[in-house]
Write a protein that holds these residues in place. Structure first.
Motif, mmCIF file in Angstrom:
data_model
loop_
_atom_site.group_PDB
_atom_site.id
_atom_site.type_symbol
_atom_site.label_atom_id
_atom_site.label_comp_id
_atom_site.label_asym_id
_atom_site.label_seq_id
_atom_site.Cartn_x
_atom_site.Cartn_y
_atom_site.Cartn_z
ATOM 1 N N CYS A 95 -3.094 -0.874 -14.512
ATOM 2 C CA CYS A 95 -1.892 -0.425 -13.798
ATOM 3 C C CYS A 95 -2.141 0.925 -13.124
ATOM 4 C CB CYS A 95 -0.707 -0.333 -14.751
ATOM 5 S SG CYS A 95 -0.114 -1.927 -15.357
ATOM 6 N N PHE A 96 -2.902 1.799 -13.782
ATOM 7 C CA PHE A 96 -3.286 3.057 -13.142
ATOM 8 C C PHE A 96 -4.089 2.774 -11.874
ATOM 9 C CE2 PHE A 96 -2.296 5.420 -17.079
ATOM 10 C CZ PHE A 96 -1.809 6.602 -16.546
ATOM 11 N N PHE A 97 -4.950 1.748 -11.924
ATOM 12 C CA PHE A 97 -5.693 1.359 -10.732
ATOM 13 C C PHE A 97 -4.732 0.946 -9.621
ATOM 14 C CE2 PHE A 97 -7.964 -1.650 -8.038
ATOM 15 C CZ PHE A 97 -9.174 -1.016 -7.826
ATOM 16 N N CYS A 98 -3.728 0.154 -9.972
ATOM 17 C CA CYS A 98 -2.726 -0.272 -8.984
ATOM 18 C C CYS A 98 -1.929 0.916 -8.450
ATOM 19 C CB CYS A 98 -1.777 -1.299 -9.596
ATOM 20 S SG CYS A 98 -2.560 -2.877 -10.003
ATOM 21 N N MET A 99 -1.759 1.931 -9.284
ATOM 22 C CA MET A 99 -1.072 3.137 -8.829
ATOM 23 C C MET A 99 -1.810 3.780 -7.660
ATOM 24 S SD MET A 99 -0.256 6.680 -10.877
ATOM 25 C CE MET A 99 0.062 5.846 -12.425
ATOM 26 N N GLY A 100 -3.144 3.631 -7.651
ATOM 27 C CA GLY A 100 -3.953 4.207 -6.580
ATOM 28 C C GLY A 100 -3.770 3.529 -5.242
ATOM 29 N N PHE A 101 -3.098 2.367 -5.213
ATOM 30 C CA PHE A 101 -2.877 1.681 -3.944
ATOM 31 C C PHE A 101 -2.109 2.556 -2.963
ATOM 32 C CE2 PHE A 101 -2.840 -2.789 -6.100
ATOM 33 C CZ PHE A 101 -4.180 -2.625 -6.431
ATOM 34 N N VAL A 102 -1.271 3.458 -3.500
ATOM 35 C CA VAL A 102 -0.446 4.287 -2.623
ATOM 36 C C VAL A 102 -1.299 5.172 -1.724
ATOM 37 C CG1 VAL A 102 -0.185 6.282 -4.165
ATOM 38 C CG2 VAL A 102 1.683 5.671 -2.599
ATOM 39 N N ASP A 103 -2.510 5.481 -2.158
ATOM 40 C CA ASP A 103 -3.356 6.382 -1.385
ATOM 41 C C ASP A 103 -3.988 5.712 -0.169
ATOM 42 O OD1 ASP A 103 -2.996 8.768 -2.893
ATOM 43 O OD2 ASP A 103 -4.307 7.970 -4.450
ATOM 44 N N LEU A 104 -3.781 4.414 -0.009
ATOM 45 C CA LEU A 104 -4.267 3.760 1.205
ATOM 46 C C LEU A 104 -3.484 4.213 2.434
ATOM 47 C CD1 LEU A 104 -2.161 1.301 2.296
ATOM 48 C CD2 LEU A 104 -3.028 0.179 0.253
ATOM 49 N N VAL A 105 -2.325 4.878 2.210
ATOM 50 C CA VAL A 105 -1.496 5.282 3.348
ATOM 51 C C VAL A 105 -2.206 6.301 4.235
ATOM 52 C CG1 VAL A 105 0.634 4.829 2.079
ATOM 53 C CG2 VAL A 105 -0.317 7.143 2.082
ATOM 54 N N GLY A 106 -3.144 7.071 3.642
ATOM 55 C CA GLY A 106 -3.849 8.062 4.445
ATOM 56 C C GLY A 106 -4.693 7.424 5.525
ATOM 57 N N ILE A 107 -5.627 6.553 5.120
ATOM 58 C CA ILE A 107 -6.486 5.905 6.108
ATOM 59 C C ILE A 107 -5.693 4.900 6.938
ATOM 60 C CG2 ILE A 107 -7.264 4.080 4.531
ATOM 61 C CD1 ILE A 107 -9.292 5.912 7.293
#
Length: 386
Positions: A16-28
């Motif tokens: 779930c922590f890994f899925c939390m990192g999905f939000v950082d795709l907004v930068g690229i």
């Protein structure tokens, strides 16, 4: 909960922590949308700003929701919203569609970030909380630095089967999100919560009257502002000063998250063997050096060093500030968690200010905005006591 089962229960939580990192795709993603739709920096930066706007709205109510339905069910709800947000860009591509997808991604992430840390604490206990949350941030960072690579792969390779170009990263993360949802749902986690116990919205907000809670809230605002700011600005610095193309400059975002990942992994060790305050000081000093290099750097090497330094320095700020606040009020952990995650609203404020500044004076203006956040973190050092 038996001790031997703790490590097993942490596996779905770490996914779930890994899925939390999905939000950082907004930068690229915002950079690709900017190029595809010919947007200005100010307009393009509304995408990451919109994502983090929802933390202001949903974080505290999520803390209240956990008191009613439990932490595991709240995390499951966040995963469902997240996978819906990842599916939407696969259906079409326009500015309106991306706004909707990023909004849902922000809502899902607000739910997840508020509930996942207390769920991890439920399993691991109070001992070594900062190092455990830092390890979770390490897992999250893996998803963060993979996103630019997946986007570059999709943008530069022929994908006749999918046809999503850089948006193939949404498909890949959608599949992982479904897997995480199924795994957590199947994991029996016993919760010692009093279902039905409720706190009002004002009860939660009043906790900000406690200095450690307010100052930790502001520290998290600065952390996420610098995080999202570097995520979106690093490629633009290389494009502006070195003349790279977007696909070439996208590596800068991955470089940032690579060093965030290294920082989180090593930080989970350092926070066990040295005082948190000293590690916090080292982290902020590295970030200050980075800001100076980003402001003045004109070569690829200098800018890469600057991006690496801020990636490492910023990797543990969240877990240290979050744990300070959480441990200060052990009987209000759900409510404090909601308030701390509301601090991620800094991811809305910083990109907007940076967009205006960069449109006015170039990317150096965006760096100045981030540097103000670093200055605040220096003032937070006396609050780091655990």
């Amino acid at each position: 909960m038996a001790n031997q089962n703790k490590s097993i229960y942490l596996i779905p939580v770490m996914l779930c922590f890994f899925c939390m990192g999905f939000v950082d795709l907004v930068g690229i993603a915002s950079n690709y949308v900017k190029e595809d739709l010919a947007l200005s920096d100010t307009v393009a930066n509304t995408l990451p700003s919109l994502v983090f706007f929802w933390f202001l709205i949903f974080s505290v109510p999520t803390g209240m929701l956990m008191n009613k339905i439990g932490r595991k069910k709240t995390v499951l709800l966040s995963l469902v919203v997240t996978i819906i947000s990842l599916f939407i860009p696969l259906l079409g591509y326009s500015f309106g569609i991306m706004l909707l997808a990023f909004s849902l991604l922000g809502i899902g992430n607000a739910l997840m970030q508020t509930s996942i840390n207390p769920l991890a604490m439920l399993i691991i206990g109070d001992k070594n909380l900062a190092s455990t949350l830092t390890f979770g941030q390490f897992v999250k960072a893996i998803a963060s630095f993979l996103a630019p690579y997946l986007a570059m792969w999709g943008a530069t390779q022929v994908l006749p089967t999918f046809g999503y170009d850089w948006r193939v990263l949404f498909l890949i993360y959608f599949i992982v999100g479904v897997l995480a949802t199924a795994l957590l749902w199947a994991t029996p986690i016993q919760e010692d919560v009093q279902v039905g116990k409720s706190s009002t919205f004002m009860d939660c907000i009043k906790l900000l009257s406690k200095p450690i809670v307010l100052l930790s809230f502001l520290a998290i605002m600065c952390h996420v502002g610098i995080d999202v700011g570097t995520n979106t600005t690093a490629p633009k610095l290389l494009i502006e000063r070195v003349g790279m193309t977007l696909n070439e400059a996208a590596f800068a975002t991955s470089l940032y998250f690579i060093f965030r990942t290294i920082g989180a992994l090593t930080g989970s060790f350092f926070l066990r063997v040295m005082k948190t305050r000293w590690f916090f000081i080292i982290s902020v000093v590295l970030m200050a050096v980075s800001m100076a290099l980003m402001f003045s750097g004109a070569s690829k090497t200098v800018l890469y060093v600057a991006i690496a330094l801020v990636g490492y320095g910023n990797s543990n700020i969240f877990s240290m500030a979050f744990s300070e606040a959480l441990l200060s009020l052990p009987d209000k952990q759900n409510e404090v968690s909601g308030l701390m995650i509301m601090g991620l609203f800094g991811g809305t404020i910083f990109p907007l200010l940076m967009g205006f500044a960069s449109d006015a004076v170039g990317q150096a203006g965006a760096v100045i905005v981030m540097a103000l956040g670093v200055i605040y973190l220096f003032t937070y050092i006396p609050q780091v006591k655990h």
